[in-house]
Design a protein around this motif. Structure first.
Motif, PDB file in Angstrom:
ATOM      1  N   GLY A 185     -11.099  -3.846   5.575  1.00  0.00           N
ATOM      2  CA  GLY A 185     -11.207  -5.388   4.962  1.00  0.00           C
ATOM      3  C   GLY A 185      -9.700  -5.729   4.503  1.00  0.00           C
ATOM      4  N   LYS A 186      -8.727  -4.767   3.956  1.00  0.00           N
ATOM      5  CA  LYS A 186      -7.674  -5.000   3.178  1.00  0.00           C
ATOM      6  C   LYS A 186      -6.743  -5.329   4.045  1.00  0.00           C
ATOM      7  CE  LYS A 186      -9.155  -1.960  -0.684  1.00  0.00           C
ATOM      8  NZ  LYS A 186      -8.806  -2.161  -2.018  1.00  0.00           N
ATOM      9  N   SER A 187      -5.412  -6.012   3.536  1.00  0.00           N
ATOM     10  CA  SER A 187      -4.315  -6.483   4.311  1.00  0.00           C
ATOM     11  C   SER A 187      -3.181  -6.336   3.361  1.00  0.00           C
ATOM     12  CB  SER A 187      -4.651  -7.740   5.031  1.00  0.00           C
ATOM     13  OG  SER A 187      -4.668  -8.733   3.836  1.00  0.00           O
ATOM     14  N   TYR A 188      -2.014  -6.110   3.784  1.00  0.00           N
ATOM     15  CA  TYR A 188      -0.894  -5.934   3.139  1.00  0.00           C
ATOM     16  C   TYR A 188       0.418  -6.454   3.853  1.00  0.00           C
ATOM     17  CZ  TYR A 188      -3.762  -2.428   0.805  1.00  0.00           C
ATOM     18  OH  TYR A 188      -4.987  -1.645   0.375  1.00  0.00           O
ATOM     19  N   ALA A 210      -1.865  -0.541  11.112  1.00  0.00           N
ATOM     20  CA  ALA A 210      -1.538  -1.705  12.044  1.00  0.00           C
ATOM     21  C   ALA A 210      -2.591  -3.146  11.887  1.00  0.00           C
ATOM     22  CB  ALA A 210      -1.512  -1.355  13.498  1.00  0.00           C
ATOM     23  N   LYS A 211      -3.832  -2.392  11.612  1.00  0.00           N
ATOM     24  CA  LYS A 211      -4.803  -3.606  11.448  1.00  0.00           C
ATOM     25  C   LYS A 211      -4.420  -4.151  10.154  1.00  0.00           C
ATOM     26  CE  LYS A 211      -9.937  -3.838  11.642  1.00  0.00           C
ATOM     27  NZ  LYS A 211     -11.140  -3.145  11.665  1.00  0.00           N
ATOM     28  N   CYS A 212      -4.354  -3.489   9.009  1.00  0.00           N
ATOM     29  CA  CYS A 212      -4.272  -3.960   7.705  1.00  0.00           C
ATOM     30  C   CYS A 212      -3.013  -4.492   7.430  1.00  0.00           C
ATOM     31  CB  CYS A 212      -4.219  -2.638   6.861  1.00  0.00           C
ATOM     32  SG  CYS A 212      -5.979  -1.862   6.641  1.00  0.00           S
ATOM     33  N   LEU A 213      -1.924  -4.404   8.457  1.00  0.00           N
ATOM     34  CA  LEU A 213      -0.619  -4.985   8.067  1.00  0.00           C
ATOM     35  C   LEU A 213      -0.613  -6.475   8.473  1.00  0.00           C
ATOM     36  CD1 LEU A 213       2.201  -3.809   7.047  1.00  0.00           C
ATOM     37  CD2 LEU A 213       2.703  -3.470   9.149  1.00  0.00           C
ATOM     38  N   LYS A 214      -0.080  -7.381   7.662  1.00  0.00           N
ATOM     39  CA  LYS A 214       0.042  -8.750   8.143  1.00  0.00           C
ATOM     40  C   LYS A 214       1.211  -9.088   9.016  1.00  0.00           C
ATOM     41  CE  LYS A 214      -1.303 -10.206   3.256  1.00  0.00           C
ATOM     42  NZ  LYS A 214      -0.890 -10.858   2.054  1.00  0.00           N
ATOM     43  N   ALA A 215       1.145 -10.195   9.668  1.00  0.00           N
ATOM     44  CA  ALA A 215       2.041 -10.473  10.729  1.00  0.00           C
ATOM     45  C   ALA A 215       3.382 -10.463  10.122  1.00  0.00           C
ATOM     46  CB  ALA A 215       1.958 -11.837  11.278  1.00  0.00           C
ATOM     47  N   LEU A 232       0.724  -1.317  -0.106  1.00  0.00           N
ATOM     48  CA  LEU A 232      -0.020   0.003  -0.074  1.00  0.00           C
ATOM     49  C   LEU A 232       0.819   1.184  -0.120  1.00  0.00           C
ATOM     50  CD1 LEU A 232      -2.664   1.845   0.625  1.00  0.00           C
ATOM     51  CD2 LEU A 232      -2.261   1.134   2.937  1.00  0.00           C
ATOM     52  N   ASP A 233       0.518   2.067  -0.846  1.00  0.00           N
ATOM     53  CA  ASP A 233       1.188   3.442  -0.891  1.00  0.00           C
ATOM     54  C   ASP A 233       0.169   4.493  -0.548  1.00  0.00           C
ATOM     55  OD1 ASP A 233       2.695   5.647  -1.381  1.00  0.00           O
ATOM     56  OD2 ASP A 233       3.006   5.742  -3.480  1.00  0.00           O
ATOM     57  N   MET A 234       0.083   4.829   0.658  1.00  0.00           N
ATOM     58  CA  MET A 234      -0.650   5.838   1.196  1.00  0.00           C
ATOM     59  C   MET A 234      -0.296   7.159   1.292  1.00  0.00           C
ATOM     60  SD  MET A 234      -3.862   5.194   2.485  1.00  0.00           S
ATOM     61  CE  MET A 234      -5.079   6.267   2.846  1.00  0.00           C
ATOM     62  N   TYR A 260       3.749  -7.424  -6.166  1.00  0.00           N
ATOM     63  CA  TYR A 260       2.984  -8.222  -7.213  1.00  0.00           C
ATOM     64  C   TYR A 260       1.594  -7.469  -7.465  1.00  0.00           C
ATOM     65  CZ  TYR A 260       0.185 -10.614  -3.961  1.00  0.00           C
ATOM     66  OH  TYR A 260      -1.004 -11.047  -2.743  1.00  0.00           O
ATOM     67  N   LYS A 261       1.379  -6.762  -6.223  1.00  0.00           N
ATOM     68  CA  LYS A 261      -0.014  -6.108  -5.983  1.00  0.00           C
ATOM     69  C   LYS A 261       0.404  -4.854  -5.240  1.00  0.00           C
ATOM     70  CE  LYS A 261      -4.630  -6.541  -4.209  1.00  0.00           C
ATOM     71  NZ  LYS A 261      -4.491  -5.028  -2.990  1.00  0.00           N
ATOM     72  N   VAL A 262       0.011  -3.549  -5.785  1.00  0.00           N
ATOM     73  CA  VAL A 262       0.234  -2.251  -5.161  1.00  0.00           C
ATOM     74  C   VAL A 262      -0.961  -1.666  -5.275  1.00  0.00           C
ATOM     75  CG1 VAL A 262       1.575  -0.226  -5.138  1.00  0.00           C
ATOM     76  CG2 VAL A 262       2.712  -2.234  -5.871  1.00  0.00           C
ATOM     77  N   ASP A 263      -1.531  -0.999  -4.265  1.00  0.00           N
ATOM     78  CA  ASP A 263      -2.519  -0.096  -4.219  1.00  0.00           C
ATOM     79  C   ASP A 263      -2.229   1.353  -3.807  1.00  0.00           C
ATOM     80  OD1 ASP A 263      -4.476  -2.000  -4.620  1.00  0.00           O
ATOM     81  OD2 ASP A 263      -5.183  -2.401  -2.358  1.00  0.00           O
TER      82      ASP A 263
END
Length: 278
Positions: A206-209, A229-234, A148-150, A167-170
């Motif tokens: 609902g997204k994760s990165y 923090a919620k969207c970031l994977k372990a 994710l590039d916020m 492979y996937k960038v938002d």
């Protein structure tokens, strides 16, 4: 555009930062389309056809007690703005690995050649925060990662992330001009794994990165760190910038509250950039 007449506003801002940064953002929403920062503040330009005497009425920072801002304005003689922009935008080289350049610059002999036409968007590599974020990307593994590039600005960091193997960038920005500019630059750099969205952190539900990049400003970061923090994977990585060295402690303290651990810190001309891990 040589026959277009502009109105130029010369703003003197104290304290300079983050006052100038906030002012530019608000002026962009009001219709100003180009900015030149200087040692005392910023000069902002708007087409005369888009201007009226009440153009600054909704610029909130002008009424803030935290900043002292004065200005004067005048009509600018007809100028070839494309030529002016070309004269002032120089290529950027980051660690002899990445070049950020405009389409009219000569193709370099670096590993990553990023062609960016910034218009009024932010993120050419000239600013210290963008430069440091590029350094972070080069130092870390982006291969087969979701990113994710916020606050993507020109999309330059999202473009580099893909070129480094993501492979996937938002890419998300709240500013319409930045959204449109990112779309243009993504196509210009022949990227095929970047999706650009107009909006804010509410789009992240609902997204994760695997990796989140956020180069915005201190106040927005403090507000959005819980969402990141919620969207970031372990074991995911969070890269933050857009603030000064003296802000690092408050940013890091907020991150600790959400189990984000500081792993790396870069500094450049009193600006700071952090890499944290979940």
């Amino acid at each position: 555009m040589a026959d277009t007449i502009y109105i130029g506003y010369d703003f003197k801002v104290s304290p300079l930062q983050p006052g100038t940064e906030i002012l530019i953002a608000e002026l962009g929403y009001a219709g100003f389309e180009s900015f030149v920062e200087n040692e005392t503040g910023v000069t902002a330009y708007i087409q005369k056809g888009d201007w009226d005497a009440f153009i600054l009425d909704n610029i909130q920072i002008l009424n803030s007690d935290e900043f002292e801002i004065t200005y004067q304005f005048n009509e600018i003689e007809q100028t070839n703005w494309n030529a002016e922009w070309e004269n002032n935008f120089k290529p950027i080289d980051v660690d002899s690995l990445v070049t950020v350049r405009a389409p009219f610059h000569k193709k370099p002999n670096t590993k990553f050649d990023l062609v960016i036409e910034p218009k009024m968007s932010f993120g050419t590599g000239h600013h210290e925060t963008t430069y440091m974020m590029i350094q972070h990307i080069l130092k870390n593994d982006f291969k087969n990662k979701s990113v994710l590039d916020m606050g993507c600005g020109t999309g330059v960091l999202a473009i580099l992330a893909e070129k480094c193997g993501a492979y996937k960038v938002d890419a998300i920005d709240i500013d319409n001009w930045c959204y449109l500019n990112s779309l243009e630059n993504v196509e210009r750099n022949d990227c095929h794994h970047i999706s650009v969205y107009e909006g804010d952190a509410t789009l992240l539900e609902g997204k994760s990165y695997d990796i989140i990049i956020a180069n915005i400003n201190r106040n927005i970061l403090l507000l959005d760190i819980p969402t990141y923090a919620k969207c970031l994977k372990a074991n995911g990585m969070l890269f933050l910038s857009g603030f000064y060295n003296e802000d690092v402690s408050i940013i890091n303290s907020k991150c600790k509250d959400f189990n984000l651990t500081l792993k790396d810190q870069l500094e450049r001309n009193n600006w700071a950039s952090l890499m944290l891990k979940k």
